[in-house]
Design an enzyme around this catalytic site. Structure first.
Site, PDB file in Angstrom:
ATOM      1  N   GLU A  34       7.850   2.532  17.660  1.00 36.19           N
ATOM      2  CA  GLU A  34       7.257   2.603  16.316  1.00 36.19           C
ATOM      3  C   GLU A  34       7.406   4.035  15.787  1.00 36.19           C
ATOM      4  O   GLU A  34       7.057   4.989  16.465  1.00 36.19           O
ATOM      5  CB  GLU A  34       5.773   2.192  16.392  1.00 36.19           C
ATOM      6  CG  GLU A  34       4.937   2.525  15.187  1.00 36.19           C
ATOM      7  CD  GLU A  34       5.426   1.929  13.860  1.00 36.19           C
ATOM      8  OE1 GLU A  34       5.763   0.737  13.822  1.00 36.19           O
ATOM      9  OE2 GLU A  34       5.474   2.687  12.868  1.00 36.19           O
ATOM     10  N   GLN A  35       7.889   4.141  14.550  1.00 31.43           N
ATOM     11  CA  GLN A  35       8.134   5.474  13.989  1.00 31.43           C
ATOM     12  C   GLN A  35       6.846   6.264  13.720  1.00 31.43           C
ATOM     13  O   GLN A  35       6.853   7.496  13.776  1.00 31.43           O
ATOM     14  CB  GLN A  35       8.927   5.351  12.685  1.00 31.43           C
ATOM     15  CG  GLN A  35       8.174   4.662  11.562  1.00 31.43           C
ATOM     16  CD  GLN A  35       8.999   4.505  10.284  1.00 31.43           C
ATOM     17  OE1 GLN A  35      10.157   4.900  10.241  1.00 31.43           O
ATOM     18  NE2 GLN A  35       8.393   3.948   9.257  1.00 31.43           N
ATOM     19  N   ARG A 108      -6.234  -5.967   7.106  1.00 27.40           N
ATOM     20  CA  ARG A 108      -4.996  -5.747   7.852  1.00 27.40           C
ATOM     21  C   ARG A 108      -5.219  -4.847   9.067  1.00 27.40           C
ATOM     22  O   ARG A 108      -4.650  -5.076  10.141  1.00 27.40           O
ATOM     23  CB  ARG A 108      -4.028  -5.060   6.887  1.00 27.40           C
ATOM     24  CG  ARG A 108      -2.612  -5.325   7.108  1.00 27.40           C
ATOM     25  CD  ARG A 108      -1.831  -4.479   6.109  1.00 27.40           C
ATOM     26  NE  ARG A 108      -0.598  -4.120   6.733  1.00 27.40           N
ATOM     27  CZ  ARG A 108       0.471  -4.910   6.744  1.00 27.40           C
ATOM     28  NH1 ARG A 108       0.429  -6.059   6.122  1.00 27.40           N
ATOM     29  NH2 ARG A 108       1.557  -4.545   7.355  1.00 27.40           N
ATOM     30  N   TYR A 217     -10.527 -11.224  -3.339  1.00 29.46           N
ATOM     31  CA  TYR A 217     -11.173 -11.995  -2.275  1.00 29.46           C
ATOM     32  C   TYR A 217     -11.962 -11.072  -1.366  1.00 29.46           C
ATOM     33  O   TYR A 217     -11.699  -9.872  -1.283  1.00 29.46           O
ATOM     34  CB  TYR A 217     -10.154 -12.828  -1.480  1.00 29.46           C
ATOM     35  CG  TYR A 217      -8.962 -12.096  -0.889  1.00 29.46           C
ATOM     36  CD1 TYR A 217      -9.040 -11.475   0.343  1.00 29.46           C
ATOM     37  CD2 TYR A 217      -7.737 -12.070  -1.562  1.00 29.46           C
ATOM     38  CE1 TYR A 217      -7.940 -10.842   0.899  1.00 29.46           C
ATOM     39  CE2 TYR A 217      -6.632 -11.441  -1.015  1.00 29.46           C
ATOM     40  CZ  TYR A 217      -6.730 -10.827   0.211  1.00 29.46           C
ATOM     41  OH  TYR A 217      -5.637 -10.206   0.752  1.00 29.46           O
ATOM     42  N   ASP A 295       9.760  -9.031   7.656  1.00 28.39           N
ATOM     43  CA  ASP A 295      10.309  -8.418   6.444  1.00 28.39           C
ATOM     44  C   ASP A 295      11.698  -7.835   6.668  1.00 28.39           C
ATOM     45  O   ASP A 295      12.438  -7.613   5.710  1.00 28.39           O
ATOM     46  CB  ASP A 295       9.374  -7.301   5.939  1.00 28.39           C
ATOM     47  CG  ASP A 295       8.221  -7.847   5.106  1.00 28.39           C
ATOM     48  OD1 ASP A 295       8.064  -9.079   5.049  1.00 28.39           O
ATOM     49  OD2 ASP A 295       7.485  -7.032   4.513  1.00 28.39           O
TER      50      ASP A 295
END
Ligand code: FAD
Length: 380
Positions: A34-35, A108, A217, A295
Site C-alpha cells: 500500500e502506497q 468507510r 443518510y 476500481d
C-alpha cells in the site's frame, strides 16, 4: 491445480483487503503493498447493500461490523423542492427478510479498520509506504514480481492489481490512459447529529433536482449524517481527483432546496470535493499471472452505491475461482463471472445521473429505478 502459494496485492483499499482475507483463509501467503504511510481512511459513508454484506458475512466480519452500522428504513427518491416522494422502497427488516442480509450504512473508516484487523489476525503481511511502479513476469519459481518506487521487489505466483482508478498495474497491462472526467463533481461530508438544526429522516435518500442531486443518510448507529452532493460541471481544471471543498460554495449550490437539504448543509463545517471519473469497460481483466479488481478495472459513478460492493464481490469471487480451478481457468472464470455484472452496474450508475438530475421523462424512469434498486440486492 497450479501451485499458488504466494499472492502479492497492489493496494490496501476495500477490494484488496477482501481479496487478501479470502485468500489467506485458503492457506495462501499474501502480501499487500500500500502506497500510504498510514492506514487511515478518508472519512465518509458507504451504503453496503445485502449482496456485499453476504460476502462480509462469509468472511466472518458481520458481527464485528454490526455495532458501527446504521439500518435505514427506506430507500427514497424525493423532489428537491417539494420533498414529494418519487420512490419509497422499504429497507430495514424488509430488506433483510427479502434478500437474506440487511442493508447497512457504514463509515468507510470502520469497514476499512475491521478489514485491516481481520487481515492482520489471519496472517496477511501489510507493507506500508510501498508505492507500486511496475511489475515483471519471470520464468523462475515465483513468476511475477512487483516493483516498488523505493527499489523493493515482492515476488509471488499471482499479482492482483487492486490499486484503484489510477492503477499502475492496469496501466502496464493495458497501456497508459487517463480516466475520463464524467462531467460531475461530488462534495462529501459527515455532520454530527448534535450539530443539526433540522430533523433528517432515517432513510437512504436521494434528493433529485435539475443538474444536481443530494444524498443523505445516517452513520454509526445514527450519531452522524453523511452527505454526498453532486453537481454537473463541464470543466474540471484541478489535477487532483480529491481536494478540500469550499463549504460556502456547496451551500450556495443547494440554496433554495427543501429545508431538509439546505438546513442540513448549514451545519456542514468541512467537505471534500471529488471529481467523478470513469472508464470504458476494459478489453480484459487479466494477463499471464496478473489480474485486476475493483476500481482498477471497473470504476463507476457512485449513483448505484455499488463501487465498494463490486470490489468486495470481486475479491471474494476471485479467491473462490482460484480454489476451484487451475490458475489460467480461474482467471478466465473470474472475468467471465464478474465482467457482465460490473459492466451492467457501471452502465446503470451512469444512467441514474440523468434520472437524478431530471433529464427527460423523470417520472417514467423513476419506476425503472424502483426496479433497479430492488435488482441491486440480488447476489450473483
Ligand atoms: P480504492 O478504494 O481506491 O483502493 C485502492 C488502494 O490502492 C488505496 O488504498 C490506494 O492508496 C492504493 N494505491 C493506489 N495506487 C497505488 C500504488 N501505485 N501503489 C500502492 N498502492 C496504491 N461504493 C459503495 O459500494 N457504496 C457507496 O455508498 C459508495 N459511495 C461513494 C461515494 C462517492 C462520492 C465516491 C467517489 C465513491 C463511492 N463508492 C461507493 C465507491 C467506492 O468508494 C469505490 O468504488 C471503492 O472504494 C473501490 O475500492 P478499491 O479497493 O477498488 O479501490
Amino acid at each position: 491445480m497450479d501451485q499458488l502459494s504466494h499472492v502479492v496485492i497492489a493496494g490496501a483499499g476495500i477490494g484488496g483487503l477482501c481479496a487478501a482475507l479470502a485468500l489467506t483463509k485458503q492457506g495462501r501467503q499474501v502480501v499487500v503493498c500500500e502506497q500510504a504511510a498510514t492506514l487511515s481512511e478518508v472519512g465518509a459513508g458507504l451504503q453496503i447493500s445485502p449482496n456485499a454484506l453476504k460476502v462480509l458475512r462469509h468472511l466472518g466480519l458481520e458481527d464485528e461490523l454490526r455495532p458501527f452500522a446504521f439500518v435505514p428504513e427506506y430507500a427514497a427518491i424525493r423532489d428537491y423542492k417539494t420533498g414529494e416522494y418519487y420512490l419509497k422502497s422499504p429497507l430495514g427488516t424488509s430488506a433483510e427478510s427479502r434478500y437474506g442480509a440487511p442493508y447497512w450504512h457504514l463509515h468507510r473508516a470502520d469497514l476499512h479498520r475491521v478489514l485491516v484487523e481481520a487481515c492482520l489476525q489471519a496472517g496477511v503481511e501489510l507493507v506500508l509506504n510501498a508505492a507500486v511502479v511496475s511489475y515483471r513476469e519471470n520464468l523462475e519459481r515465483q513468476p511475477v514480481s512487483l516493483l516498488l518506487e523505493d527499489g523493493r521487489v515482492f515476488s509471488a505466483d499471482l499479482l492482483i492489481g487492486a490499486d484503484g482508478i489510477r492503477s499502475k498495474v492496469r496501466e502496464q497491462m493495458l497501456g497508459q490512459e487517463r480516466p475520463t472526467f464524467m462531467g460531475q463533481v461530488a462534495w462529501r461530508g459527515v455532520i454530527p447529529v448534535s450539530d443539526l438544526t433540522v430533523d433528517v429522516k432515517p432513510d437512504a435518500c436521494v434528493w433529485a433536482g435539475p443538474g444536481r442531486h443530494f444524498v443523505s443518510y445516517y452513520l454509526r448507529g445514527g450519531d452522524y449524517v453523511n452527505f454526498v452532493a453532486v453537481e454537473e460541471r463541464s470543466d474540471w481544471l484541478s489535477e487532483s481527483w480529491r481536494e478540500e471543498g469550499n463549504v460556502d460554495e456547496l451551500k450556495r449550490a443547494f440554496a433554495g432546496w427543501h429545508p431538509e437539504v439546505s438546513e442540513l448543509l448549514q451545519s456542514a463545517r468541512s467537505t471534500f470535493l471529488w471529481a467523478l471519473n470513469g472508464r470504458e469497460p476494459l478489453s480484459t481483466w487479466h494477463q499471464g499471472r496478473v489480474v485486476l479488481l475493483g476500481d482498477a478495472c471497473h470504476p463507476m459513478l457512485p449513483f448505484m452505491a455499488q463501487g465498494a460492493a463490486m470490489a468486495i464481490e470481486d475479491g471474494y469471487v476471485l479467491a473462490k475461482c482460484l480454489s476451484r480451478h487451475s490458475l489460467k481457468d480461474a482467471l478466465f472464470q473470474y472475468e467471465h463471472l464478474r465482467k457482465p455484472r460490473a459492466t451492467k452496474i457501471q452502465q446503470m450508475s451512469k444512467a441514474n445521473a440523468g434520472l437524478y438530475h431530471m433529464h427527460g421523462d423523470v417520472l417514467g424512469r423513476m419506476k425503472l429505478t424502483a426496479l433497479q434498486v430492488a435488482g441491486r440486492f440480488v447476489p450473483n
